[in-house]
Design an enzyme around this catalytic site. Sequence first.
Site: not given
Ligand code: UD1
Ligand code: CA
Length: 471
Positions: A30, A35, A42, A97, A401
């Site tokens: 979600a 980025r 993504k 999160g 041709a």
């Molecule tokens: C996360 C981890 C980090 C780890 C890394 C590995 C956490 C807090 N951090 O960071 O420790 O090293 O992944 O790649 O978990 N998502 C949701 N809802 C939200 C936020 C994120 O569904 O509110 C989903 C995103 O779509 C994604 C996944 O969770 O698929 C991870 O989110 P992302 O923001 O990529 O986390 P990182 O900063 O990479």
């Molecule tokens: Ca990630």
Amino acid sequence: MNDDPMQALVQPATASSDRALAPDIVILAAGESTRMRSKTPKVLHPLAGRPLIEYSIRLAESLSARLPTVVVGRNAEALQAQIGDRAVYVHQQQRLGTGHALLQARPSLQGHSHAVLVFYADMPLVTLESMQALLALHQHNLAHGGVLTMLTFESDSPRGFGRIVRSAAGQVLAIVEEADCTPEQLLIAELNPGLYCYDADWLWRSLDQITVSPKGEYYLTDLVAIAVQQGCAVLAHKASDPVEMMGINTRVHLAEAEAVLRARINRRWMEAGVTIVDPATTYIEDTVEIGRDTLLLPGVHLRGQCKIGEDCRIGPDTTLVDTTIGAACRVQYAVLEDTLLEDHVEVGPFAHLRNRAHLAAGVHMGNFGEVKNSYLGPGVKMGHFSYVGDAVIGQEVNVSAGVITCNYDGARKNRTTIGDHAFIGSDTMLVAPVTIGAGARTGAGSVVTHDVPPGQLVLGVPARLRPPREE
Ligand code: UD1
Ligand code: CA
């Protein structure tokens, strides 16, 4: 009972008594993926021919017969259109999160199974073997009162990963997000890839204990410290291949993952009996199938639903998209889209086939030709500089041709039909709709505006039947 811990957790669920053994799988997808700087979510960005999310779904499908639960956000509609009924969806209304994301799955999964496997949707390189290792360790962990089992890995380029904090005795104590790390913690080389297996009851009970971070997010990673505070064991298995653990956050990561997948796919086909002269310049999407003893020369791109038979020679510098090729074909310096070649067909150099072009067995299509939405019967020769569109051509026809089907009159596309064994002279313009009878011939440079009866010869501009010769 089965002694093999793998069996217990990996086995697909069938009868209801087995159900409790198969893990529930939750895929977090979600996030806003800011980025990526993209209008496209993504997890729908393509990677080796499949959207990113496909890799997670496939991994889930090979681990459990239960439908995975995917947590979706603003991207819900696009994601559901892609995955359809291969998953159950739960919505995260606000991006609060990863911990908050998993909480959204609680109402539907609580009381469902013993184990919950959670991973992020942006990890396309994880292998089944690594997940099985995680599940096996989890089984062991459970047997010793543990509640949380995870994979970790080591890398000297930590690029945003959470750091694994261990005690002096080596016990996992916490995961600290990079943004929250002390300078000493930043130096920790053991990282969190984001692959977790939980005791289900403990997980659903404990999720509420995550508190909001300074960034305003609920971090799933906080569950590690929460378990440790409760005196519950957290076990971590260090994965041997850090490459698998890559998460895609930016388009740079996307290209890096693509290179890894490309190398894996190329290796798979070489091991299956396909010769790839230069893997570094050979691009085969995950969706493609290739027969044994086929040779791929440098600069070959195979995209979408391509199927290539045995003993073919493809390339150099050839792109095939959604194209099926029979056995023993040769295609060089060509672009084929939505095309079907039967066996022993030769194409190129420098040819473009598209939009349901269909070349029957033994067709020779040489230099600088284009075929669109047309059928060329067995043994047709079309050697040089021709355009064939919206045509049906019988067997053993010679297309000399510079022949052109003038299929478009400014308003409509019109059809050309050519009977078996006809001979179309050089530079003939076939002004469609028009039918050339079997065995008929057209003279060089003729402009054919009327149907030609079988066996007859037409000449000139506009083309007329050749007058009887005078003695
Ligand atoms: C996360 C981890 C980090 C780890 C890394 C590995 C956490 C807090 N951090 O960071 O420790 O090293 O992944 O790649 O978990 N998502 C949701 N809802 C939200 C936020 C994120 O569904 O509110 C989903 C995103 O779509 C994604 C996944 O969770 O698929 C991870 O989110 P992302 O923001 O990529 O986390 P990182 O900063 O990479
Ligand atoms: Ca990630």
